[in-house]
Design a protein around this motif. Structure first.
Motif, PDB file in Angstrom:
ATOM      1  N   THR A  89       0.847  -1.192   0.000  1.00 39.53           N
ATOM      2  CA  THR A  89       0.000   0.000   0.000  1.00 39.53           C
ATOM      3  C   THR A  89       0.881   1.241   0.000  1.00 39.53           C
ATOM      4  O   THR A  89       2.029   1.210   0.463  1.00 39.53           O
ATOM      5  CB  THR A  89      -0.918   0.030   1.228  1.00 39.53           C
ATOM      6  OG1 THR A  89      -0.115   0.065   2.418  1.00 39.53           O
ATOM      7  CG2 THR A  89      -1.835  -1.167   1.272  1.00 39.53           C
ATOM      8  N   ILE A  90       0.327   2.330  -0.508  1.00 40.62           N
ATOM      9  CA  ILE A  90       1.006   3.623  -0.527  1.00 40.62           C
ATOM     10  C   ILE A  90       0.303   4.526   0.482  1.00 40.62           C
ATOM     11  O   ILE A  90      -0.920   4.653   0.466  1.00 40.62           O
ATOM     12  CB  ILE A  90       0.960   4.258  -1.923  1.00 40.62           C
ATOM     13  CG1 ILE A  90       1.561   3.308  -2.959  1.00 40.62           C
ATOM     14  CG2 ILE A  90       1.693   5.598  -1.939  1.00 40.62           C
ATOM     15  CD1 ILE A  90       1.267   3.706  -4.396  1.00 40.62           C
ATOM     16  N   CYS A  91       1.076   5.154   1.352  1.00 35.06           N
ATOM     17  CA  CYS A  91       0.517   5.987   2.421  1.00 35.06           C
ATOM     18  C   CYS A  91       0.988   7.435   2.262  1.00 35.06           C
ATOM     19  O   CYS A  91       2.198   7.697   2.234  1.00 35.06           O
ATOM     20  CB  CYS A  91       0.952   5.469   3.789  1.00 35.06           C
ATOM     21  SG  CYS A  91       0.593   3.713   4.064  1.00 35.06           S
ATOM     22  N   LEU A  92       0.034   8.351   2.156  1.00 32.67           N
ATOM     23  CA  LEU A  92       0.324   9.781   2.079  1.00 32.67           C
ATOM     24  C   LEU A  92      -0.165  10.442   3.360  1.00 32.67           C
ATOM     25  O   LEU A  92      -1.347  10.391   3.675  1.00 32.67           O
ATOM     26  CB  LEU A  92      -0.382  10.425   0.881  1.00 32.67           C
ATOM     27  CG  LEU A  92      -0.217   9.762  -0.490  1.00 32.67           C
ATOM     28  CD1 LEU A  92      -0.970  10.556  -1.547  1.00 32.67           C
ATOM     29  CD2 LEU A  92       1.249   9.640  -0.868  1.00 32.67           C
ATOM     30  N   ASN A  93       0.738  11.066   4.095  1.00 31.51           N
ATOM     31  CA  ASN A  93       0.387  11.753   5.334  1.00 31.51           C
ATOM     32  C   ASN A  93       0.479  13.257   5.074  1.00 31.51           C
ATOM     33  O   ASN A  93       1.567  13.815   4.938  1.00 31.51           O
ATOM     34  CB  ASN A  93       1.352  11.325   6.444  1.00 31.51           C
ATOM     35  CG  ASN A  93       0.968  11.897   7.794  1.00 31.51           C
ATOM     36  OD1 ASN A  93       0.297  12.920   7.882  1.00 31.51           O
ATOM     37  ND2 ASN A  93       1.409  11.258   8.861  1.00 31.51           N
ATOM     38  N   LEU A  94      -0.699  13.902   5.014  1.00 26.44           N
ATOM     39  CA  LEU A  94      -0.765  15.337   4.692  1.00 26.44           C
ATOM     40  C   LEU A  94      -1.342  16.146   5.848  1.00 26.44           C
ATOM     41  O   LEU A  94      -1.895  17.222   5.645  1.00 26.44           O
ATOM     42  CB  LEU A  94      -1.639  15.544   3.445  1.00 26.44           C
ATOM     43  CG  LEU A  94      -1.160  14.880   2.157  1.00 26.44           C
ATOM     44  CD1 LEU A  94      -2.185  15.081   1.046  1.00 26.44           C
ATOM     45  CD2 LEU A  94       0.197  15.446   1.730  1.00 26.44           C
ATOM     46  N   GLN A  95      -1.208  15.652   7.080  1.00 24.58           N
ATOM     47  CA  GLN A  95      -1.890  16.309   8.190  1.00 24.58           C
ATOM     48  C   GLN A  95      -1.124  17.503   8.762  1.00 24.58           C
ATOM     49  O   GLN A  95      -1.662  18.211   9.600  1.00 24.58           O
ATOM     50  CB  GLN A  95      -2.218  15.294   9.292  1.00 24.58           C
ATOM     51  CG  GLN A  95      -1.136  14.315   9.647  1.00 24.58           C
ATOM     52  CD  GLN A  95      -0.214  14.783  10.760  1.00 24.58           C
ATOM     53  OE1 GLN A  95      -0.609  15.571  11.596  1.00 24.58           O
ATOM     54  NE2 GLN A  95       1.007  14.301  10.771  1.00 24.58           N
ATOM     55  N   MET A  96       0.088  17.774   8.282  1.00 27.08           N
ATOM     56  CA  MET A  96       0.822  18.967   8.710  1.00 27.08           C
ATOM     57  C   MET A  96       1.009  19.923   7.538  1.00 27.08           C
ATOM     58  O   MET A  96       1.261  19.500   6.409  1.00 27.08           O
ATOM     59  CB  MET A  96       2.185  18.586   9.283  1.00 27.08           C
ATOM     60  CG  MET A  96       2.144  18.032  10.689  1.00 27.08           C
ATOM     61  SD  MET A  96       1.529  19.194  11.943  1.00 27.08           S
ATOM     62  CE  MET A  96       2.800  20.445  11.979  1.00 27.08           C
ATOM     63  N   LEU A 100       4.862  16.623   3.468  1.00 31.25           N
ATOM     64  CA  LEU A 100       4.353  15.354   2.946  1.00 31.25           C
ATOM     65  C   LEU A 100       5.205  14.239   3.512  1.00 31.25           C
ATOM     66  O   LEU A 100       6.435  14.263   3.402  1.00 31.25           O
ATOM     67  CB  LEU A 100       4.431  15.319   1.409  1.00 31.25           C
ATOM     68  CG  LEU A 100       4.338  13.922   0.756  1.00 31.25           C
ATOM     69  CD1 LEU A 100       2.932  13.337   0.944  1.00 31.25           C
ATOM     70  CD2 LEU A 100       4.714  13.969  -0.713  1.00 31.25           C
ATOM     71  N   ARG A 101       4.541  13.263   4.119  1.00 32.16           N
ATOM     72  CA  ARG A 101       5.223  12.041   4.530  1.00 32.16           C
ATOM     73  C   ARG A 101       4.712  10.923   3.633  1.00 32.16           C
ATOM     74  O   ARG A 101       3.517  10.635   3.614  1.00 32.16           O
ATOM     75  CB  ARG A 101       4.952  11.735   6.002  1.00 32.16           C
ATOM     76  CG  ARG A 101       5.572  12.744   6.971  1.00 32.16           C
ATOM     77  CD  ARG A 101       5.271  12.370   8.425  1.00 32.16           C
ATOM     78  NE  ARG A 101       5.999  13.211   9.369  1.00 32.16           N
ATOM     79  CZ  ARG A 101       5.516  14.316   9.919  1.00 32.16           C
ATOM     80  NH1 ARG A 101       4.284  14.723   9.607  1.00 32.16           N
ATOM     81  NH2 ARG A 101       6.225  15.019  10.785  1.00 32.16           N
ATOM     82  N   LEU A 102       5.625  10.312   2.912  1.00 34.54           N
ATOM     83  CA  LEU A 102       5.287   9.250   1.955  1.00 34.54           C
ATOM     84  C   LEU A 102       5.845   7.933   2.469  1.00 34.54           C
ATOM     85  O   LEU A 102       7.016   7.856   2.853  1.00 34.54           O
ATOM     86  CB  LEU A 102       5.878   9.584   0.584  1.00 34.54           C
ATOM     87  CG  LEU A 102       5.807   8.501  -0.498  1.00 34.54           C
ATOM     88  CD1 LEU A 102       4.367   8.216  -0.888  1.00 34.54           C
ATOM     89  CD2 LEU A 102       6.614   8.932  -1.728  1.00 34.54           C
ATOM     90  N   ALA A 103       5.014   6.903   2.478  1.00 29.16           N
ATOM     91  CA  ALA A 103       5.460   5.591   2.957  1.00 29.16           C
ATOM     92  C   ALA A 103       4.877   4.487   2.089  1.00 29.16           C
ATOM     93  O   ALA A 103       3.833   4.655   1.461  1.00 29.16           O
ATOM     94  CB  ALA A 103       5.057   5.382   4.417  1.00 29.16           C
ATOM     95  N   VAL A 104       5.587   3.361   2.066  1.00 25.16           N
ATOM     96  CA  VAL A 104       5.114   2.141   1.412  1.00 25.16           C
ATOM     97  C   VAL A 104       5.172   1.028   2.443  1.00 25.16           C
ATOM     98  O   VAL A 104       6.192   0.828   3.106  1.00 25.16           O
ATOM     99  CB  VAL A 104       5.981   1.781   0.191  1.00 25.16           C
ATOM    100  CG1 VAL A 104       5.585   0.415  -0.371  1.00 25.16           C
ATOM    101  CG2 VAL A 104       5.861   2.853  -0.893  1.00 25.16           C
ATOM    102  N   LEU A 105       4.038   0.308   2.595  1.00 27.10           N
ATOM    103  CA  LEU A 105       3.949  -0.792   3.540  1.00 27.10           C
ATOM    104  C   LEU A 105       3.515  -2.056   2.817  1.00 27.10           C
ATOM    105  O   LEU A 105       2.841  -1.981   1.782  1.00 27.10           O
ATOM    106  CB  LEU A 105       2.931  -0.493   4.641  1.00 27.10           C
ATOM    107  CG  LEU A 105       3.366   0.333   5.857  1.00 27.10           C
ATOM    108  CD1 LEU A 105       3.703   1.759   5.457  1.00 27.10           C
ATOM    109  CD2 LEU A 105       2.274   0.340   6.927  1.00 27.10           C
ATOM    110  N   PHE A 113       9.353   1.619   2.901  1.00 33.77           N
ATOM    111  CA  PHE A 113       9.926   2.909   2.501  1.00 33.77           C
ATOM    112  C   PHE A 113       9.224   4.010   3.278  1.00 33.77           C
ATOM    113  O   PHE A 113       8.021   3.951   3.525  1.00 33.77           O
ATOM    114  CB  PHE A 113       9.726   3.117   0.991  1.00 33.77           C
ATOM    115  CG  PHE A 113      10.084   4.498   0.493  1.00 33.77           C
ATOM    116  CD1 PHE A 113      11.407   4.838   0.244  1.00 33.77           C
ATOM    117  CD2 PHE A 113       9.095   5.451   0.276  1.00 33.77           C
ATOM    118  CE1 PHE A 113      11.735   6.108  -0.217  1.00 33.77           C
ATOM    119  CE2 PHE A 113       9.421   6.724  -0.182  1.00 33.77           C
ATOM    120  CZ  PHE A 113      10.746   7.048  -0.438  1.00 33.77           C
ATOM    121  N   HIS A 114       9.997   5.033   3.698  1.00 30.51           N
ATOM    122  CA  HIS A 114       9.400   6.188   4.369  1.00 30.51           C
ATOM    123  C   HIS A 114      10.298   7.401   4.163  1.00 30.51           C
ATOM    124  O   HIS A 114      11.510   7.314   4.348  1.00 30.51           O
ATOM    125  CB  HIS A 114       9.221   5.926   5.865  1.00 30.51           C
ATOM    126  CG  HIS A 114       8.614   7.094   6.586  1.00 30.51           C
ATOM    127  ND1 HIS A 114       9.348   7.981   7.334  1.00 30.51           N
ATOM    128  CD2 HIS A 114       7.331   7.537   6.650  1.00 30.51           C
ATOM    129  CE1 HIS A 114       8.555   8.906   7.836  1.00 30.51           C
ATOM    130  NE2 HIS A 114       7.334   8.659   7.440  1.00 30.51           N
TER     131      HIS A 114
END
Length: 392
Positions: A89-96, A100-105, A113-114
């Motif tokens: 899965t691809i994770c986009l963290n846009l809460q700040m 952008l915090r980009l991660a792969v799980l 990846f982070h």
């Protein structure tokens, strides 16, 4: 019509059975896996059903067989294990703001990846999502040829995802207000997209991590103040998706005017990171995270003005937690986001307020826990959200 409905019901039953098998396999060591009989015992499905579905999943390379050591002469038993690295899965963290915090799980919540990116120069949601896709493509190119399938991309925001309009509402990062971010993400990545606020995602992550807990509250403090609630084992969303919204609850500084709701004392003004930074420095700061780091250093150095503000923060946080305890009666209350960095300093004064307010609890213990790695919790929650919607 009846035949069509029966067909749908059969397909739903099959999907539910497959998910039951996948769920128990996610919980075990992938190196040893589980035998079909063990899966049948754990799921309550018949051995024939488990065997047939596992064979189908093996043919589709969703699970793989693992040979066991044979204890005696005869057929060598084998177990079944999820091919967890094949599905990601691809994770986009846009809460700040501006981050952008980009991660792969993989589907077992293992981070592959982070990376954190400065996006202060990007002016629109489309630019942000396009930038995220470019950075993901760069990562994929660097990784090279890998036999894997991406099953979705999830996005964490500090705001409400309105279920009826599919738009974002009351976002702490104003760029995303009124935006159909899910559509933008799906169009750019060409994958199923999912959007929710960070606190809901954190609550969902902990629901799956703490198996026996059916009632918990997760408070996340970053650009905004978010609350995620697990009630009787389910994520509380409400009819429109506004369940758990606390930004404008008036338990903050009663002298502060809130232009958003035209009243006083909104808790977000005192417990969001921009609000704390503004209270300390007296002005808005362009780079909130840098200002926050300066404030936390002052707290660590026990500077008088910083310590005084921490006492105020502790009081407001205690009021909010006590209110949520009265309403939800949770087993756990988690505190995450940037505020967790000063949790140990906050706790004594905060806990006094909680204990005083929650006098009806008597000697019962209220489990208040800090989550110092809430970024990982958010990513895990995104992963769980995508996995729960994955039709195999």
């Amino acid at each position: 019509m009846g035949e069509h409905m029966e067909c749908l019901d059969i397909m739903d039953i099959k999907q539910n059975n497959i998910k039951s098998i996948m769920n128990v396999l996610r919980e075990v060591d992938d190196r040893s896996g589980m035998t079909k009989r063990e899966i049948a015992a754990r799921t309550g499905l018949s051995f024939a059903t488990v065997s047939n579905l596992c064979n189908e999943l093996l043919e589709r390379y969703i699970v793989e067989s693992v040979k066991q050591d044979a204890p005696s002469v005869g057929r060598t038993p084998f177990s079944v294990s999820i091919a967890h690295n094949r599905f990601r899965t691809i994770c986009l963290n846009l809460q700040m703001q501006s981050v952008l915090r980009l991660a792969v799980l993989n589907i077992r919540n293992e981070m592959i990846f982070h990376r954190l990116y400065d996006i202060a120069d990007l002016a629109t949601p489309e630019e942000v999502v396009h930038f995220a896709k470019e950075k993901f493509d760069e990562y994929a190119a660097e990784e090279g040829t890998v036999d894997c399938t991406y099953i979705g991309v999830g996005t964490a925001v500090s705001g409400i995802f309105d279920l009826a309009t599919q738009t974002l509402v009351n976002c702490a990062v104003k760029m995303y207000d009124g935006v159909r971010l899910k559509e933008i993400v799906e169009r750019e990545f060409r994958l199923p997209g999912y959007v929710d606020n960070e606190s809901n995602l954190c609550a969902l992550s902990l629901k799956n991590r703490i198996r026996d807990c059916r009632d918990l509250v997760y408070l996340h403090f970053s650009e905004g103040v978010g609350v995620g609630i697990i009630c009787n084992g389910s994520l509380l969303k409400g009819h429109h998706g506004y369940g758990g919204e606390v930004s404008y609850i008036p338990v903050g500084d009663k002298s502060k005017y809130c232009s958003e709701c035209d009243t006083y004392g909104c808790i977000e003004d005192d417990l969001s990171i921009p609000g704390i930074v503004k209270n300390y420095f007296g002005v808005d700061k362009k780079n909130t995270l840098e200002a926050w780091e300066e404030f936390t250093r002052a707290v660590a150095d026990r500077e008088e003005r910083a310590v005084s503000q921490v006492r105020s923060i502790a009081g407001y946080l205690g009021e909010l937690i006590a209110l949520l305890i009265f309403i939800m009666d949770p087993e756990y209350v988690y505190v995450g986001g940037e505020l967790a960095q000063i949790y140990d300093v906050l706790f004594p004064d905060m806990n006094k307020v909680v204990q005083k307010k929650c006098f009806m609890y008597g000697n019962r213990k209220v489990n208040i826990v800090k989550d110092i790695e809430s970024d990982k919790t958010i990513n895990s929650g995104i992963n769980e959200f995508i996995y729960s919607h994955w039709r195999l």
